[in-house]
Design a protein around this motif. Structure first.
Motif, PDB file in Angstrom:
ATOM      1  N   ARG A   1     -31.834  91.435 -58.129  1.00 28.78           N
ATOM      2  CA  ARG A   1     -32.302  92.709 -57.568  1.00 28.78           C
ATOM      3  C   ARG A   1     -33.826  92.848 -57.702  1.00 28.78           C
ATOM      4  O   ARG A   1     -34.515  93.223 -56.752  1.00 28.78           O
ATOM      5  N   SER A   2     -34.355  92.525 -58.879  1.00 26.42           N
ATOM      6  CA  SER A   2     -35.803  92.613 -59.085  1.00 26.42           C
ATOM      7  C   SER A   2     -36.538  91.583 -58.240  1.00 26.42           C
ATOM      8  O   SER A   2     -37.642  91.854 -57.741  1.00 26.42           O
ATOM      9  N   SER A   3     -35.947  90.401 -58.068  1.00 23.81           N
ATOM     10  CA  SER A   3     -36.585  89.376 -57.233  1.00 23.81           C
ATOM     11  C   SER A   3     -36.664  89.833 -55.786  1.00 23.81           C
ATOM     12  O   SER A   3     -37.651  89.560 -55.083  1.00 23.81           O
ATOM     13  N   LEU A   4     -35.628  90.519 -55.318  1.00 29.04           N
ATOM     14  CA  LEU A   4     -35.656  91.055 -53.957  1.00 29.04           C
ATOM     15  C   LEU A   4     -36.826  92.027 -53.783  1.00 29.04           C
ATOM     16  O   LEU A   4     -37.504  92.020 -52.746  1.00 29.04           O
ATOM     17  N   TRP A   5     -37.062  92.855 -54.788  1.00 28.14           N
ATOM     18  CA  TRP A   5     -38.171  93.816 -54.683  1.00 28.14           C
ATOM     19  C   TRP A   5     -39.504  93.080 -54.611  1.00 28.14           C
ATOM     20  O   TRP A   5     -40.377  93.422 -53.792  1.00 28.14           O
ATOM     21  N   ILE A   6     -39.707  92.058 -55.462  1.00 30.74           N
ATOM     22  CA  ILE A   6     -40.976  91.325 -55.457  1.00 30.74           C
ATOM     23  C   ILE A   6     -41.169  90.604 -54.126  1.00 30.74           C
ATOM     24  O   ILE A   6     -42.268  90.623 -53.540  1.00 30.74           O
TER      25      ILE A   6
ATOM     26  N   ALA B   1     -33.170  93.665 -35.281  1.00 29.96           N
ATOM     27  CA  ALA B   1     -31.723  93.680 -35.029  1.00 29.96           C
ATOM     28  C   ALA B   1     -30.976  92.867 -36.090  1.00 29.96           C
ATOM     29  O   ALA B   1     -29.897  93.274 -36.546  1.00 29.96           O
ATOM     30  N   GLU B   2     -31.564  91.740 -36.479  1.00 32.46           N
ATOM     31  CA  GLU B   2     -30.916  90.922 -37.515  1.00 32.46           C
ATOM     32  C   GLU B   2     -30.875  91.668 -38.845  1.00 32.46           C
ATOM     33  O   GLU B   2     -29.855  91.646 -39.554  1.00 32.46           O
ATOM     34  N   ALA B   3     -31.985  92.345 -39.181  1.00 32.06           N
ATOM     35  CA  ALA B   3     -32.009  93.121 -40.421  1.00 32.06           C
ATOM     36  C   ALA B   3     -30.992  94.253 -40.370  1.00 32.06           C
ATOM     37  O   ALA B   3     -30.274  94.523 -41.358  1.00 32.06           O
TER      38      ALA B   3
ATOM     39  N   LEU C   1     -28.775 103.237 -47.562  1.00 36.70           N
ATOM     40  CA  LEU C   1     -28.606 102.292 -46.464  1.00 36.70           C
ATOM     41  C   LEU C   1     -28.797 102.986 -45.108  1.00 36.70           C
ATOM     42  O   LEU C   1     -29.392 102.414 -44.180  1.00 36.70           O
ATOM     43  N   CYS C   2     -28.314 104.215 -44.984  1.00 36.04           N
ATOM     44  CA  CYS C   2     -28.470 104.955 -43.729  1.00 36.04           C
ATOM     45  C   CYS C   2     -29.942 105.273 -43.444  1.00 36.04           C
ATOM     46  O   CYS C   2     -30.401 105.205 -42.300  1.00 36.04           O
ATOM     47  N   VAL C   3     -30.690 105.610 -44.484  1.00 39.37           N
ATOM     48  CA  VAL C   3     -32.129 105.880 -44.309  1.00 39.37           C
ATOM     49  C   VAL C   3     -32.844 104.626 -43.820  1.00 39.37           C
ATOM     50  O   VAL C   3     -33.701 104.677 -42.925  1.00 39.37           O
ATOM     51  N   CYS C   4     -32.483 103.486 -44.398  1.00 38.58           N
ATOM     52  CA  CYS C   4     -33.117 102.238 -43.976  1.00 38.58           C
ATOM     53  C   CYS C   4     -32.752 101.903 -42.532  1.00 38.58           C
ATOM     54  O   CYS C   4     -33.602 101.442 -41.750  1.00 38.58           O
TER      55      CYS C   4
ATOM     56  N   ALA D   1     -31.395  97.771 -52.881  1.00 44.23           N
ATOM     57  CA  ALA D   1     -32.620  96.976 -52.994  1.00 44.23           C
ATOM     58  C   ALA D   1     -32.766  96.040 -51.795  1.00 44.23           C
ATOM     59  O   ALA D   1     -33.875  95.848 -51.274  1.00 44.23           O
ATOM     60  N   LEU D   2     -31.663  95.455 -51.345  1.00 37.06           N
ATOM     61  CA  LEU D   2     -31.711  94.561 -50.187  1.00 37.06           C
ATOM     62  C   LEU D   2     -32.142  95.315 -48.934  1.00 37.06           C
ATOM     63  O   LEU D   2     -32.975  94.829 -48.143  1.00 37.06           O
ATOM     64  N   ALA D   3     -31.596  96.497 -48.730  1.00 31.67           N
ATOM     65  CA  ALA D   3     -31.953  97.284 -47.554  1.00 31.67           C
ATOM     66  C   ALA D   3     -33.430  97.686 -47.589  1.00 31.67           C
ATOM     67  O   ALA D   3     -34.125  97.624 -46.558  1.00 31.67           O
ATOM     68  N   SER D   4     -33.913  98.096 -48.739  1.00 37.21           N
ATOM     69  CA  SER D   4     -35.330  98.464 -48.855  1.00 37.21           C
ATOM     70  C   SER D   4     -36.220  97.256 -48.570  1.00 37.21           C
ATOM     71  O   SER D   4     -37.260  97.368 -47.899  1.00 37.21           O
TER      72      SER D   4
END
Length: 887
Positions: free
Chosen positions: A399-404, A526-528, A556-559, A499-502
C-alpha cells in the motif's frame, strides 16, 4: 554463670564461634554503666584465644574484637593484638590490622602509635589482602603516611593485587580532590592503572582520570579504556554500564570532540551478541558521527545489515529489532550527511521484500523522505521500487509503495511501467467474471488433462475370462499462484483498493499533462477506470471473504468521478496537495529534531549564574562532589537523585509506623534506589525498661522480596536505634510492606511483646519514566498487549487540556499527540500517552474526553484506557490515576 563455668573452656571450634556471637550481644555492663566483674574471666579467655596455635581461632577472635565498645576489656589485650601482626598466617595478620584500625578509631589512647606501627608493617608485608587492609587504614587515619608509601612504589602498582589497586585509585582521587596541586604527582599512577589486568581497576581508573583531568590526552585514554572493557567483557550488564559512562562522557562538549575520533573503535562493540548492547552502541555512535567518519561508519553498518539478513529463523526475534535499529541509524546518517544516501538507499530497499514488517516499514519511511529530499535519487528509487514490487509480501508495504509510485512517477516511461506492474499484480480483469469462470470450471488455464486407465473383467462365450481396458481423461487441478493485489482483494482487504484508486487518479492527471494525443489520453483513463470499476464490482459481488466498506466505496467513486470529469481541481487535489502535506510533515519533524537537540545542548550554567555553596545547598548541587562518597551513598540508599537528597523531599518520604502512645515508636524513611527499596527505620524505646532481642519482622506483598532479615538488637531505656532493611523490586507493580516489632523486657517472665506496624505502600511512580515511540510502534503494542484497564474520568476539572496536563503530571507519562493537534477550541479531546518502567515494561494509555453538551461549566467526561503487557502494570497505573482524580 553457667556459660563461663561449662562452655567458655571448650576447645570445640564451632562452640567457640557461637560463643563469640553470644558475647557480642550479651550486655557487658551493669545498669549504672560499670563493667560486670565476670567479664574479667571472659577477657582472660579472649587473651588465651589470641595466643591459640590455631589460626582460625585467632582470626575469629580478632574479628570479634573489632565489634567491642568497652575499652576496659580491650586494654589488657593490646600487647597480644600487636604480636598477632607477626603471625605466620596471613588470615591472622589481616584481622590483626582490622582490629588495630577499629581500636585506634574508637579509642586512640589505647594504641597511640598505630599509624607508625602499621606503616612499618606495610613495608615488609607481602600478602595482598594484608597490604590492602593496612593501606586502607593509613588512608583513613594518616593520609600522609599512605602517600609516602605510595610514592615509594608508584612504578610497581601494575604488579599489585586487584584489591590493593582499587584502594590506590580511591586514595589518589581523594587526595587530588582535596588538594588539586597533588594531581601532577599521582596522575601517572592512574595512567599506569589503565593497563591493569583487572577490569574493575581499569573502570575505576578511567573514571578517576576523567574526573581529575580534562585534558584531551586523559579523556582519550579513558574513553579507549572504556571501549576495550566493553569489547572484552563478557557480562552484558557490565557492557551496558560502561556504555552509560561513555554517554555521560559525551555530554561534555569538549569531551564529545575527542570521542568523535574514536567512533570507529566504538563500532567494534557491534560484535557483541546481545541485541540491547548493539542498539545502545548504535545510538551513541550516531551522535558521534562526523563528516570525516561517516563513510567508514556506513560501510560497517552495511556489513551489519548484510549479516543480519542471513540470520536463521530462530534468531529472527532478536535480529528483527536490531535490523530495525540499523535501518534507522542509516536513515539518520543519510539525512545528516547527504553524500552517503546514494550508497544506502539501494541496499535498504532489498528489505521491502522481507517478511519483517517493522523493518520494511522503517525502510519505506526512509525511502519516502529520501525521494522527497534528494531529487537526484528519484530515478534510482522509482526504478528499484518497480523492480521489487512483484516480490513484496506484506500488504502494508504494498500500500505504501503504491503511494510512492503514484506520487513520484513523473515521466511517461515510468507511468507506463507502473500500469504494467499493476495489471500484472491484479491478474485478469474484470475480476468478478474471471473468478466466476474459475468457479464454474470453464477456465482451462488452471487445469491439466491426464489419462487414467480403467478396466473390467468379462466372461466370454467359451466360458473363459477376459479383461476389457479403457483410457479416460480426468481433469486435474493445478496449484495456481494468485497475483498479490488480487489476493489482497479476494481476502477482503479493500483499504489497499483506496490507495490503488488514488494512485491511478494521480497517474492519469499526470499523463494528461504529458501525453499530447487525446486518443492515448482517453485509452489510459479508460484502462484506469476499468481497474477501479472492477475492484468496486468485486467488493459488492460477495466473492471476497469480507465485503467492501462504505468508506472505501466512497473513495473509489470519487476517483472514478475525477477520471470521468477530468476536473483540474480534483487533479490538483490528487496531484499536488498530498505532496505538500508530506513536505509540511517533514518540515515539522525537522523542526522538532532541532528543538530536541537545542534542549540537549542548552547551557546548564551561565556566566552570570549565582555561585552555589555546597554547605548551604542541601546536597542539591554536584559541583566538586566526591564521586566515591556519592556512589557509596547511592549504594546504601542514602543518596538517590538530586531532588531526593534535599531535606524537604526526605521528610516527605518519612512514614509513621506506630502510634505515639505505643511503648515502641517507629518511623521509616523509604528510599527508592532503582531496583532496591531501602528502609531506614528509627525505633525509639519510650519505656523505662531495657528491650532485649528487639527484632523488626517484615513481610511483603507483590513482586517485592526481602533481601535479608534485620539483625536483633538491644535498646536501653529511652534510647533509640536505626535499623536498615533492603528489599528487592522485580517489576512495576504496587506493593505493600507490612510487619511488626517484637521484643523482650529484661527481667520479665512474660511472653514476647509485639507492636504491629502500619503498612508501607510502594508507589509505582518511582519506577515509571516518560518515553517516546512512533505511531506505528504505539499501534503495534496496542494490538499486542492483552491487559486493558478502562477508567472512567471523575474530576472537577472543566478544561480539556488542563485535565490532560494533570494526567501527564500524575502518571509520569509522555503525551505522544503533537501540541498542534491539541490546540484550538473543540468539545472533545483524544490523546495517546506512553511511558516505560526501569524494568523495560511498556505502558500505553489513550485519553478520550469531552465537554458535556449544553453545559460548558460542567466537569469533563470520558474514559482512559490503559494497556500493558502485564496485569500488575495496568492495574497499578489505573489505581494511581483513580487516586490522583480523588485528590
Amino acid at each position: 554463670m553457667p556459660i563461663i563455668r561449662f562452655i567458655l573452656l571448650s576447645n570445640d571450634h564451632q562452640i567457640k564461634k557461637l560463643l563469640l556471637v553470644f558475647w557480642e550481644v550479651w550486655p557487658k555492663s551493669s545498669p549504672d554503666g560499670k563493667l560486670l566483674p565476670e567479664m574479667i574471666l571472659v577477657c582472660d579467655a579472649y587473651r588465651k584465644d589470641l595466643q591459640h596455635p590455631n589460626e582460625f581461632i585467632r582470626g575469629s577472635t580478632l574479628r570479634f574484637l573489632c565489634k567491642l565498645k568497652e575499652p576496659e576489656i580491650l586494654e589488657p589485650l593490646m600487647p597480644t593484638i600487636r604480636a598477632c601482626l607477626e603471625h605466620r598466617h596471613a588470615y591472622v595478620r589481616r584481622n590483626a590490622v582490622l582490629a588495630i584500625y577499629t581500636i585506634y578509631k574508637n579509642f586512640d589512647y589505647l594504641i597511640p602509635d598505630a599509624p607508625e606501627l602499621v606503616h612499618t608493617y606495610l613495608q615488609g608485608e607481602q600478602d595482598a589482602s594484608c597490604k590492602r587492609n593496612a593501606f586502607m587504614m593509613l588512608i583513613h587515619v594518616d593520609r600522609e603516611r599512605a602517600l609516602e608509601y605510595l610514592s615509594t612504589c608508584v612504578d610497581q602498582v601494575n604488579d599489585f593485587n586487584e584489591i590493593l589497586q582499587l584502594v590506590i585509585v580511591e586514595l589518589v582521587y581523594k587526595v587530588c580532590h582535596a588538594n588539586p596541586t597533588e594531581r601532577s604527582r599521582f596522575i601517572r599512577c592512574i595512567y599506569n592503572l589503565l593497563n591493569s589486568s583487572s577490569p574493575a581497576v581499569r573502570y575505576e581508573a578511567a573514571g578517576t582520570l576523567v574526573t581529575l583531568s580534562s585534558t584531551p590526552t586523559a579523556v582519550k585514554a579513558a574513553a579507549q579504556c572504556y571501549i576495550e572493557l566493553i569489547v572484552k567483557e563478557s557480562d552484558n550488564n557490565v557492557k551496558l554500564i560502561v556504555l552509560d559512562r561513555l554517554a555521560t562522557l559525551k555530554t561534555n562538549p569538549a569531551h564529545e570532540k575527542i570521542l568523535q575520533d574514536l567512533v570507529m573503535d566504538l563500532m567494534r562493540v557491534l560484535s557483541a551478541p546481545d541485541v540491547e548492547v548493539r542498539k545502545k552502541t548504535l545510538g551513541l555512535a550516531l551522535e558521534l558521527i562526523t563528516s570525516k567518519t561517516v563513510e567508514e561508519v556506513v560501510l560497517v553498518l552495511k556489513k551489519e545489515v548484510a549479516s543480519s539478513s542471513n540470520a536463521s529463523e530462530s534468531e529472527m526475534g532478536g535480529v528483527s529489532g536490531y535490523r530495525q535499529c540499523l535501518v534507522r541509524t542509516l536513515h539518520a546518517c543519510s539525512v545528516k550527511f547527504t553524500t552517503v544516501a546514494p550508497a544506502v538507499v539501494p541496499l535498504l530497499m532489498e528489505f521491502l521484500t522481507d517478511n519483517d514488517e517493522a523493518t520494511a516499514e522503517d525502510v519505506l519511511i526512509f525511502i519516502r523522505e529520501a525521494v522527497q529530499r534528494y531529487s537526484q535519487l528519484k530515478p534510482t528509487i522509482v526504478g528499484k521500487l518497480l523492480e521489487i514490487f512483484p516480490h513484496i509480501k506484506l500488504i502494508n508495504i504494498h500500500r505504501s509503495s503504491l503511494w510512492i509510485l503514484g506520487e513520484y512517477c513523473t515521466s511517461l516511461e515510468d507511468i507506463s511501467r507502473v500500469i504494467v506492474e499493476i495489471r500484472t499484480s491484479m491478474g485478469e480483469i474484470p475480476i468478478v467474471e474471471s473468478e466466476q469462470r474459475k468457479a464454474a470450471g470453464e477456465n482451462p488455464e488452471g487445469k491439466e488433462d491426464t489419462t487414467k486407465p480403467s478396466g473390467t473383467t468379462l466372461v466370454t462365450a467359451a466360458g473363459t475370462y477376459a479383461t476389457q481396458s479403457a483410457f479416460t481423461s480426468v481433469p486435474v487441478k493445478k496449484e495456481e499462484k494468485i497475483p498479490p493485489l488480487r489476493a489482497y482483494l479476494l481476502d477482503g482487504n479493500f483499504f489497499i483498493a483506496s490507495a490503488l484508486a488514488s494512485m491511478l487518479t494521480k497517474l492519469c492527471a499526470r499523463y494528461l499533462q504529458l501525453a499530447p494525443d487525446p486518443q492515448s489520453q482517453n485509452a489510459f483513463c479508460a484502462e484506469a477506470m476499468l481497474m477501479i470499476a472492477s475492484v468496486l464490482h468485486l467488493g459488492k459481488s460477495g466473492i471476497p471473504k469480507k465485503p467492501i466498506t462504505e468508506d472505501d466505496v466512497e473513495r473509489l467513486c470519487v476517483c472514478l468521478r475525477a477520471l470521468a470529469d477530468k476536473s483540474k481541481v480534483l487533479g490538483q487535489v490528487f496531484g499536488e496537495q498530498s505532496r505538500e502535506a508530506l513536505v509540511h510533515m517533514l518540515a515539522v519533524m525537522e523542526e522538532d529534531g532541532k528543538k530536541e537537540k537545542a534542549a540537549e545542548t542548552a547551557v546548564s550554567v551561565h556566566a552570570d549564574s549565582l555561585i552555589t555553596f555546597l554547605q548551604l545547598s542541601s546536597g542539591s548541587e554536584e559541583i566538586g562532589e566526591n564521586k566515591f562518597e556519592m556512589s557509596l551513598l547511592q549504594a546504601t540508599g542514602a543518596g538517590g537523585q538530586k531532588e531526593e537528597r534535599k531535606i524537604t523531599s526526605k521528610l516527605n518520604k518519612v512514614i509513621q509506623l506506630t502510634g505515639f502512645s505505643d511503648p515502641v515508636y517507629a518511623e521509616a524513611y523509604v528510599n527508592m534506589n532503582q531496583y532496591d527499596i531501602v528502609l531506614d527505620v528509627l525505633v525509639v524505646n519510650q519505656t523505662s525498661d531495657t528491650l532485649q532481642g528487639l527484632t523488626l519482622e517484615l513481610a511483603t506483598l507483590g513482586d517485592l522480596r526481602l533481601v535479608e532479615k534485620p539483625v536483633p538488637c538491644t535498646v536501653g531505656p529511652h534510647d533509640f536505634v536505626n535499623i536498615k532493611a533492603s528489599i528487592k523490586v522485580s517489576s512495576t507493580e504496587n506493593g505493600i510492606i507490612f510487619g511488626n516489632i517484637v521484643y523482650d523486657i529484661v527481667g520479665s517472665t512474660a511472653d514476647r511483646n509485639c507492636v504491629v506496624l502500619n503498612n508501607i505502600h510502594v508507589d509505582i511512580m518511582d519506577y515509571i519514566q516518560p518515553a517516546s515511540c512512533t505511531d506505528t510502534e504505539f499501534r503495534r503494542m496496542w494490538a499486542e498487549f492483552e491487559w486493558e484497564n478502562k477508567i472512567t474520568v471523575n474530576t472537577n476539572i472543566v478544561e480539556l487540556n488542563e485535565y490532560l496536563e494533570q494526567l501527564v503530571k500524575s502518571t509520569n507519562m509522555k503525551c505522544l499527540t503533537p501540541k498542534e493537534a491539541l490546540t484550538g477550541e473543540c468539545g472533545f479531546l483524544a490523546a495517546n500517552l506512553y511511558a516505560k518502567s526501569i524494568f523495560g515494561e511498556d505502558a500505553l494509555a489513550n485519553l478520550s474526553i469531552e465537554k458535556p453538551v449544553g453545559a460548558p461549566e460542567e466537569p469533563v467526561q470520558g474514559h482512559i484506557r490503559i494497556r500493558a503487557k502485564t496485569q500488575g502494570m495496568a492495574l497499578s497505573l489505573g489505581d494511581k490515576i483513580n487516586l490522583s482524580q480523588k485528590s
